[in-house]
Design a protein around this motif. Structure first.
Motif, PDB file in Angstrom:
ATOM      1  N   ALA A   1       0.688  -0.817  10.760  1.00 33.92           N
ATOM      2  CA  ALA A   1       0.750  -2.277  10.719  1.00 33.92           C
ATOM      3  C   ALA A   1       1.537  -2.822  11.910  1.00 33.92           C
ATOM      4  CB  ALA A   1       1.383  -2.745   9.414  1.00 33.92           C
ATOM      5  N   VAL A   2       2.596  -2.132  12.308  1.00 31.11           N
ATOM      6  CA  VAL A   2       3.384  -2.554  13.465  1.00 31.11           C
ATOM      7  C   VAL A   2       2.529  -2.518  14.728  1.00 31.11           C
ATOM      8  CG1 VAL A   2       5.326  -1.938  14.951  1.00 31.11           C
ATOM      9  CG2 VAL A   2       5.596  -1.880  12.476  1.00 31.11           C
ATOM     10  N   ILE A   3       1.741  -1.464  14.887  1.00 33.33           N
ATOM     11  CA  ILE A   3       0.883  -1.345  16.073  1.00 33.33           C
ATOM     12  C   ILE A   3      -0.143  -2.462  16.101  1.00 33.33           C
ATOM     13  CG2 ILE A   3      -0.799   0.129  17.244  1.00 33.33           C
ATOM     14  CD1 ILE A   3       0.676   2.532  15.983  1.00 33.33           C
TER      15      ILE A   3
ATOM     16  N   ALA B   1       0.807  -1.218   0.000  1.00 30.66           N
ATOM     17  CA  ALA B   1       0.000   0.000   0.000  1.00 30.66           C
ATOM     18  C   ALA B   1       0.846   1.277   0.000  1.00 30.66           C
ATOM     19  CB  ALA B   1      -0.931   0.006   1.211  1.00 30.66           C
ATOM     20  N   ILE B   2       2.159   1.133   0.148  1.00 31.98           N
ATOM     21  CA  ILE B   2       3.035   2.313   0.128  1.00 31.98           C
ATOM     22  C   ILE B   2       3.096   2.866  -1.297  1.00 31.98           C
ATOM     23  CG2 ILE B   2       5.389   3.144   0.531  1.00 31.98           C
ATOM     24  CD1 ILE B   2       5.741   0.937   2.564  1.00 31.98           C
ATOM     25  N   PRO B   3       2.850   4.139  -1.492  1.00 31.54           N
ATOM     26  CA  PRO B   3       2.893   4.719  -2.849  1.00 31.54           C
ATOM     27  C   PRO B   3       4.272   4.528  -3.486  1.00 31.54           C
ATOM     28  CG  PRO B   3       1.860   6.245  -1.317  1.00 31.54           C
ATOM     29  CD  PRO B   3       2.436   5.134  -0.487  1.00 31.54           C
TER      30      PRO B   3
ATOM     31  N   ARG C   1      19.017   1.152  -1.247  1.00 30.74           N
ATOM     32  CA  ARG C   1      17.954   0.249  -0.819  1.00 30.74           C
ATOM     33  C   ARG C   1      17.757   0.284   0.695  1.00 30.74           C
ATOM     34  NH1 ARG C   1      18.543  -5.860  -2.701  1.00 30.74           N
ATOM     35  NH2 ARG C   1      18.332  -4.758  -4.696  1.00 30.74           N
ATOM     36  N   TYR C   2      18.836   0.231   1.462  1.00 27.36           N
ATOM     37  CA  TYR C   2      18.715   0.200   2.918  1.00 27.36           C
ATOM     38  C   TYR C   2      18.215   1.538   3.456  1.00 27.36           C
ATOM     39  CZ  TYR C   2      21.400  -4.085   2.448  1.00 27.36           C
ATOM     40  OH  TYR C   2      21.822  -5.334   2.092  1.00 27.36           O
ATOM     41  N   ARG C   3      18.660   2.615   2.850  1.00 29.03           N
ATOM     42  CA  ARG C   3      18.199   3.925   3.306  1.00 29.03           C
ATOM     43  C   ARG C   3      16.720   4.108   3.012  1.00 29.03           C
ATOM     44  NH1 ARG C   3      21.453   9.589   2.199  1.00 29.03           N
ATOM     45  NH2 ARG C   3      20.345  10.832   3.776  1.00 29.03           N
TER      46      ARG C   3
ATOM     47  N   LEU D   1       9.777   1.598   6.652  1.00 28.32           N
ATOM     48  CA  LEU D   1       9.445   1.419   8.070  1.00 28.32           C
ATOM     49  C   LEU D   1       8.474   2.480   8.594  1.00 28.32           C
ATOM     50  CD1 LEU D   1      12.648   0.190   9.937  1.00 28.32           C
ATOM     51  CD2 LEU D   1      10.529  -1.040   9.465  1.00 28.32           C
ATOM     52  N   PRO D   2       8.681   3.766   8.334  1.00 25.01           N
ATOM     53  CA  PRO D   2       7.688   4.746   8.811  1.00 25.01           C
ATOM     54  C   PRO D   2       6.292   4.511   8.245  1.00 25.01           C
ATOM     55  CG  PRO D   2       9.732   5.853   8.228  1.00 25.01           C
ATOM     56  CD  PRO D   2       9.863   4.437   7.756  1.00 25.01           C
TER      57      PRO D   2
END
Length: 303
Positions: free
Chosen positions: A218-220, A187-189, A203-205, A212-213
């Motif tokens: 979803a984390v909650i 769902a991330i644009p 990629r990692y950045r 993650l933000p």
């Protein structure tokens, strides 16, 4: 005239499309019958003395006093919290990484994801029986790899028994939480990643500053489900360790079963059940409060 007609139709369409209170009645009745009513009955039973036969007798706070004076009960609460913390600590990073990977377009991703999600098709009882056989100290894998497992009895000490419980729970439930993160990652644009890639982000950045933000909600949700599931774990302990060795893996849900259905002390069992409900509710509220989800939701509703 045309403008007024259009506005009237728009207002009518809005009114028709907005669900009324009547839509919530079936769910409300279902929740009241199968959640609220049983909870009230358990609360009443916690003040009664009943062995399953005859009529319950009112004993006041006697059940509650006996429960909290029992050292096994206090130990079971800490063990439940320990297993819950271990579950969150192990499953969260694995679920995030696998969910983000499964949301991509890698080769053979669909086939590997389908294989990985097989544990979701199995019940907790089947999973526990499976791992009980695999980890049997006499005929299982540990008996063949003595250089790694020693005497092979992973259920003979508290540390290894808790480790087995945490591992089996992680193996079984990580795929479920992976699905949550997979849906959230999709769902991330894509424009966010594209813009960051144009700006030179690797990629990692991009993972730590964009993915993650965006997975915060979803984390909650996943964490709350892990907390509730961890505090109410029962079948795994019953089949793998039966609360042993001694009472070293007797978690609160299993202790409730022992009190009520093996000791025929349903009043004390009801009191323990209410402790579980209160603990799960409090921990879930703390997760929501610490995460700031309630404030974020209020701000979004005010827009």
């Amino acid at each position: 005239m045309t403008t007024q007609t259009t506005r009237a139709r728009s207002a009518g369409a809005t009114h028709v499309g907005r669900p009324g209170f009547a839509w919530a009645i079936p769910a409300t009745v279902f929740f009241a019958l199968f959640a609220i009513a049983p909870l009230i009955m358990v609360a009443v039973l916690s003040f009664m003395s009943w062995n399953g036969l005859g009529s319950p007798a009112f004993v006041g706070l006697d059940n509650w006093t006996r429960v909290f004076d029992d050292p096994v009960m206090i130990e079971s609460i800490w063990l439940s919290l320990l297993l819950t913390v271990l579950g969150v600590a192990l499953q969260t990073p694995l679920s995030i990484l696998l969910g983000v990977w499964a949301a991509g377009r890698q080769r053979n991703r669909a086939v590997l994801s389908a294989i990985y999600f097989v544990p979701l098709l199995l019940s907790s009882t089947a999973v526990s029986v499976l791992w009980r056989g695999l980890l049997d100290p006499n005929f299982g894998v540990p008996s063949e790899i003595t250089w790694l497992f020693g005497d092979g009895n992973l259920f003979g000490e508290q540390a290894t028994a808790i480790g087995v419980l945490a591992f089996v729970s992680t193996w079984q439930f990580t795929p479920f939480h992976t699905l949550l993160y997979q849906g959230a990652a999709r769902a991330i644009p894509p424009v966010l990643h594209q813009a960051a890639e144009i700006d030179g982000a690797g990629r990692y950045r991009r993972f730590f500053h964009i993915t993650l933000p965006q997975l915060r909600n979803a984390v909650i949700t996943s964490t709350i489900l892990m907390v509730v599931g961890g505090l109410t774990t029962f079948e795994t302990v019953l089949i793998l360790t039966q609360g042993g060795p001694g009472t070293d893996t007797t978690i609160t849900a299993f202790y409730m079963y022992q009190k009520a259905f093996k000791g025929f002390d349903f009043g004390a069992g009801a009191a323990i059940a209410l402790v579980l409900v209160a603990a799960a509710t409090v921990v879930s509220l703390i997760v929501v409060r610490v995460s700031g989800y309630d404030k974020m939701r209020s701000a979004m509703e005010g827009l």
